[in-house]
Every structure is written in C-alpha cells, then in structure tokens.
Scaffold this motif. Structure first.
Motif, short mmCIF file in Angstrom:
data_model
loop_
_atom_site.label_atom_id
_atom_site.label_comp_id
_atom_site.label_asym_id
_atom_site.label_seq_id
_atom_site.Cartn_x
_atom_site.Cartn_y
_atom_site.Cartn_z
N ASP A 583 -54.02 20.27 -11.70
CA ASP A 583 -54.63 20.41 -13.03
C ASP A 583 -54.09 19.37 -14.01
N LEU A 584 -52.82 19.00 -13.87
CA LEU A 584 -52.21 18.03 -14.77
C LEU A 584 -52.33 16.60 -14.27
N HIS A 585 -52.97 16.40 -13.12
CA HIS A 585 -53.17 15.07 -12.53
C HIS A 585 -51.82 14.40 -12.25
N VAL A 586 -50.90 15.16 -11.67
CA VAL A 586 -49.59 14.65 -11.27
C VAL A 586 -49.58 14.50 -9.76
N ASP A 587 -49.24 13.32 -9.28
CA ASP A 587 -49.19 13.07 -7.84
C ASP A 587 -47.93 13.69 -7.26
N ILE A 588 -48.10 14.60 -6.33
CA ILE A 588 -46.96 15.27 -5.69
C ILE A 588 -47.36 15.62 -4.27
N GLU A 589 -46.41 15.62 -3.38
CA GLU A 589 -46.68 15.94 -1.99
C GLU A 589 -45.65 16.95 -1.50
N THR A 590 -45.98 17.60 -0.40
CA THR A 590 -45.10 18.60 0.20
C THR A 590 -44.54 18.04 1.50
N THR A 591 -43.23 18.12 1.67
CA THR A 591 -42.58 17.55 2.84
C THR A 591 -41.42 18.43 3.28
N ASP A 592 -40.95 18.17 4.49
CA ASP A 592 -39.81 18.90 5.05
C ASP A 592 -38.52 18.16 4.74
N TYR A 593 -37.49 18.93 4.49
CA TYR A 593 -36.15 18.39 4.26
C TYR A 593 -35.16 19.13 5.16
N ASP A 594 -35.58 19.32 6.41
CA ASP A 594 -34.81 20.13 7.34
C ASP A 594 -33.72 19.34 8.04
N TRP A 595 -33.16 18.36 7.39
CA TRP A 595 -32.05 17.60 7.96
C TRP A 595 -30.84 17.57 7.03
N ASP A 596 -30.96 18.16 5.84
CA ASP A 596 -29.84 18.22 4.91
C ASP A 596 -30.08 19.40 3.97
N SER A 597 -29.10 19.71 3.16
CA SER A 597 -29.19 20.84 2.24
C SER A 597 -29.12 20.36 0.80
#
Length: 654
Positions: A583-597
């Motif tokens: 809705d705010l026209h912000v570029d964002i993606e979803t990714t895994d970070y399963d190699w660090d905390s």
C-alpha cells in the motif's frame, strides 16, 4: 517522516563509535535517552553485566575440536584418547547450548557493563481497549568490529558454512568415533580422519577470524546500526510528535570538479595516409604549411569592401527617409481610392488585357509601402464612435419603454392586505423541538452546539395549537442570530490546543508501545536477553519488531532465523508488513536467515511474536556490517524513512 532523515545525520554526527561495554556506548545510550525525554517519555537506562567471552566461546570450541580431530588420528594411544575426548566433549557442549539452551561457557571470562534504554508509551485516546496488543520496537546501538573475512572473496560462502555448521560438527564427531574401532582397516580409519579434518577447515577459518575480530578496529556503524536507531526515533516522533528537528552541523557536500574535456581528434601524418592504400603508388604526398595570418593585400581589400558596404547602407537609409517625408496623408488616400477603382473596373471587365507599362522598381516599392501602411489603418474607419450613444440595431425605438417606469401598487390593495382577517401562521415552539436526528446533525465548534429549531421540519401542515403570528417568529430568529454570533467568537488558546490534540491518530496512540535501544548486541545478543529477563511478563502477547542494518542493501523480512534451533517469524506480522509495504509502495522481500541469529531470535525462543526487518547485501550478509565502508556516505536515508513509515502503519493495523 522526513525527521528520520534528520536523525540519520544527527546520530552519525554525535556518535562516532560505540563498541560493546565501552564508555562510548554509555554516552550513546545517554544521548538516545535524552532524545526520548524530549518526546515526553521517561526512559530508563537499565545496566547489566556480560562476560567478554560470550562472543568468542563458540569460536574457541571449534578450534579445540579441530585440535581433537587431528590428535585422534595420531598413532600414540595417549594422544589418540585426548583427541577423541576433546572432539566428543565439544560436540556435547554444542548440543547443550543450541538444543537445550544451556550455555556452560557463558559464565567464563571477565565481566563488562552495558545498558539498555527502555521507554514506554502508554495507550491513550478513545480507542483504548483491554485487548489492544502491545508493540515492542527494538534496535541495537552498539557498533561491531571489522572482520577481514567479510570483504574477501570468501564472503559469498560464509552463509553456507554457518548454515551447515551443525552438520559439520556432527560429521567431525562421527569421524572421531570411527577412530575407536580398531578392528577396521587402517585405510578406512585414515580416510575418515582426513574427511574430518577437511570438514573442520571452513569452521576453523571462520572461528579464527571471529577471534581476530575482537582485536580489530571498530566500525563507524552508520548502517549497523545507527540507521535503525534513527528509524526508531522517527517512529517515536510519529507516535508523540513534537515538531522539533535535531540540529546537525554537517557541512554541505563539496561541489564536484569536472575534469577538462579530452581532445576529440588527432592529426595524422604521411605514414598513416600511405598505410591506408587508397592512393596510387605513383602519387606523391606533400604537406604544405599555410600561414594563417592575412597578408597586406588581403587586408586592404577587406577594408575597401567594408567602406563600400557602409556607404551603400547610408545611401539607402537617406533615400528611404526622403521618400517617406514626401508621402503625405492626402497622397495615401488618393492612391488607395485609385487602387479601389481599378480593382472594381477589373472585376467588371472594363479593363482590357493589354500590356500595362509597369513603373520602375524603386517607385513600385515606395507605392507598395505607402498603400500597405494606409490599408492597415483603413480598416479602423468602420468602427463605431465610442463617445456616441450605444444603439441596439435589433430593437425598435417605438417599442422601447422609458427607463424610469415603475409599477405602482394600488392603495386599495395595501389596505386590503393590512385589514385582512387571515393571520400569517408559523410553527410553535412545541412543534419546533429538535428530534435526536436533528441533534446529531447539529454543527459542533469547539464543543458548542448551534441548534436550529427548523432543522427537524420536513414539511406538511401543523395543528392549530402549534400556529402563531409571524412577528413572534421574527423575534426568535433575531435571538438565534445573536446566539450564532456569540458562538462564532474567537476561541481561546486552551480550546485551540484541545482541538489540535483531538486531531491525533487515535489508532496509533491506542497501543502500549515500547521503544528499546539494546546494548551489547555484539556479545551474543546480551542486551535482548537482559530485556526479556526483566520485562517478559510486561510484554506478554506483544508484537516485537527488530530493526537491523536497514539503511543499505535490500530491505527484507526474515521469515526463518537461527542456524540451530531455527525459529519462524510470526506469519500474521509478515502478512501485515507485506500488505502495508504494498500500500505504501515500499519495495521489500521475504527471505530466510537460517544461518545466523538476530536479537529477535532470542525473543522467538521465548515465545514472543517477533519479526526482523534487515537490509541484506548481495552475499546475503547484513549490508555493510563489519566493514570499513560502513560510513554515512553509503547509507540510504530514504530507506530508513520508508522503514519508519512501514512500522508506523503496522502499529495502526495491529
């Protein structure tokens, strides 16, 4: 939202470096607390102790395991037993820390002191309800140290080594156990021993660089993590606006100096022309240098030409002035009328097709100029005189009436109107009582009502009891106008302030919002662990949003965190952030970070609904983290502004 951009400049100017457990970190905490106080909050600086070995205990364990696997393949029985015990012991510690959350080595080493800055906004407004979910926004403010491995070509494979390190540890333990089986052939045991050493090498490289990192210079931390703290303060400004902008004395960027243009061409010689083979062989090439300066004869010729041109121009201008002076207005009229008669005769066919002797060219030009000048003004002769009386040609003068005509009313009609037996009727006070619907439609101005008794009337007849004279209605109308005039008077300053405060975003301020700046995050996330130990029950059922390295790289939502005992981010929060970003026209993606905390990984392991927003580089590492290039010039302040707007919208939709 532009104030977030100002906070990026302000924090980079006020905070140089802030390594965990240092005096600079304490000063940074005080600065953040002062900014929170300016927004009407009462922040608390919560100090805690942390062991300095917290960040390198795992690295030391990996090195001990590598030594153990080497000793396990030695022929000496004593060294063999020591090597196997070291390898299996480190494996047991690894399982206890990451599976059972029992870190035995955490209490070793000297202590150092750090602090968290915690402030809470109490829910206010008309939308406050018991079921409103608390919101916790966290961002660490300590700066990491440089790591040479992060800027080497091996950086693209660091995430793979950390992701599969748990399998590597188990593989090394298996290779050490195989050495106990003496009944196996020596070649088999030797092969397992070599495999164990090879598997341990990547872990050893990362462990050695992790230990060396403690003795390397500290980064400026413009992106890791001043950018996230600036976004946190920007969100605080949205929740509790003050209109104040932090003062930054950063000098303006110097103007870029343009390099001089390079020469576009180059003169070639005789050799280049001969090499092209476009001329016959018997053709001789000779370059003649020509003097660019003019000789005496050419100079004299140019001067004579200029003088003759000047004299000709003066003669032409003089002849034109003489001709213009000779032409009078009468001549212009005669010439025009003569031209009109000739054109009319030509149209009627009176003029023969015989050849007419044309006047000389000079006389023809003079006549054309005279006729054209007069013809342009002749069209103005037909315009009406503005000083005369305006007459409409479409109206007959006989049918017009005098302007001073007025229709008089007969006196008998006036008397008849006064002596009329019928009364002018209107609605009574009882019939004009406003209904609840009319009250709801009444206009409010600073909590004052202007009730118009006629708002509820929908037409139709009234009873005889509800009728009265028109004079009474006029008196009440005058009184109502006075009341409206009183209500329209200028409001007081207190009323203005209350009206402005009533315009606040009720959905935004109706939540309990925690603003937490974490310290000692580089020491195995000690700041988050201390915050959860003190406020776990206070934030029960809350949404926790962790901001990390958001000023550079690709803004991402981490949906899985932790190489061992991996936890998943809250799905509802991921869905809400994704929708708000769209809705705010912000570029964002979803990714895994399963190699660090991260800091939110500790909250997930404590059953807190959490999510992390992080800027990732092309190598899947936190952008500019642990690099000397982590400076202000490489930070995208607009991305910090977008993140602050995104989190603010998430709070509204919670």
């Amino acid at each position: 939202m532009a104030i977030t951009h100002d906070y990026v400049d302000y924090l980079d100017e006020q905070i140089t470096i802030a390594p965990a457990g240092s005096q600079e970190e304490f000063q940074a905490a005080q600065l953040i607390a002062d900014e929170m106080r300016l927004h009407g909050l009462e922040p608390s600086v919560e100090e805690f102790d942390v062991h300095s070995i917290s960040s390198i205990e795992t690295a030391c364990s990996v090195i001990v395991m590598f030594v153990g696997i080497i000793l396990a393949g030695v022929g000496n029985v004593a060294l063999f037993i020591i090597g196997v015990l070291l390898t299996l012991g480190v494996t047991a510690l690894f399982v206890m820390k990451h599976i059972n959350s029992n870190d035995v080595l955490a209490n070793l080493g000297p202590r150092m002191r750090s602090q968290n800055v915690v402030a809470k906004h109490e829910a206010t407004g008309a939308l406050v309800a018991k079921g409103n979910r608390p919101i916790v926004i966290v961002a660490h403010y300590d700066s990491p140290h440089e790591n040479a491995l992060y800027k080497s070509p091996v950086a693209n494979y660091i995430f793979l080594v950390k992701k599969y390190c748990k399998y590597c540890v188990l593989g090394i333990a298996v290779c050490a156990l195989v050495q106990l089986f003496r009944f196996l052939p020596d070649g088999v045991r030797m092969a397992f021993w070599i495999v164990g050493i090879i598997v341990a090498l990547p872990l050893v490289v990362i462990a050695v660089m992790r230990i060396a990192e403690r003795f390397s210079p500290c980064t400026i931390g413009a992106n890791d993590n001043k950018s996230s703290v600036a976004a946190l303060l920007g969100i605080l400004e949205n929740v509790r606006p003050t209109g104040r902008r932090p003062e930054s004395h950063r000098p303006a960027a110097p103007a870029l100096l343009l390099a001089p243009p390079k020469p576009q061409g180059k003169r070639r010689g005789e050799e280049v022309l001969s090499a092209l083979n476009i001329l016959p062989e018997d053709c001789e090439i000779e370059y003649v240098e020509r003097d660019q300066s003019l000789d005496a004869n050419e100079t004299v010729e140019l001067e004579n030409a200029a003088e003759s041109l000047h004299v000709g121009q003066e003669h032409d201008s003089g002849s034109e002035d003489t001709n213009n002076a000779a032409v009078t207005v009468e001549d212009e009229v005669d010439a025009t009328m003569q031209q009109v008669h000739q054109s009319v005769e030509g149209l009627n066919g009176d003029v023969n097709d015989a050849t007419v002797v044309a006047p000389p060219v000079e006389e023809a030009d003079a006549q054309a100029r005279t006729q054209n000048s007069f013809a342009r003004r002749a069209s103005l002769f037909d315009l009406p005189d503005p000083s005369g009386e305006e007459v409409d040609p479409f109206i007959d003068k006989e049918e017009t009436e005098p302007e001073n005509y007025t229709s008089a009313q007969e006196p008998d009609e006036v008397l008849e109107e006064k002596d009329s037996p019928f009364e002018t009727i209107s609605r009574s006070e009882e019939a004009s009582t406003p209904t609840p619907e009319a009250k709801r439609r009444s206009f409010r101005l600073f909590n004052r009502k202007d009730n118009n008794p006629l708002d509820d009337w929908k037409g139709g007849a009234a009873t005889r009891e509800g009728l009265r004279n028109n004079s009474e209605v006029k008196e009440e109308t005058t009184e109502s106008e006075v009341d409206v005039a009183d209500a329209a008077t200028e409001p007081t300053e207190e009323e203005l302030r209350d009206a402005i405060l009533a315009m606040a975003d009720e959905k935004l301020v109706s939540h309990d919002i925690w603003f937490v700046a974490l310290g000692a995050s580089d020491l195995d996330h000690a700041g988050m662990k201390n915050f959860l130990s003190k406020h776990r029950m206070d934030i029960r059922g809350a949404f926790l949003i962790n901001l990390d390295c958001i000023g550079a790289g690709k803004l991402s939502i981490l949906q899985n965190e932790g190489s061992v005992n991996t936890r998943r981010a809250d799905r509802r929060m991921i869905r809400m952030i994704t929708t708000a970003a769209k809705d705010l026209h912000v570029d964002i993606e979803t990714t895994d970070y399963d190699w660090d905390s991260t800091d939110s990984t500790q909250a997930m392991r404590n059953s807190v609904r959490s999510v992390t927003l992080m800027g990732l580089g092309d190598n899947k590492l936190p952008a500019l983290s642990r690099l000397a290039e982590d400076v202000y010039e490489n930070v995208d302040a607009e991305q910090c502004v977008d993140t602050a707007a995104l989190v603010t919208e998430l709070i509204r939709r919670s």
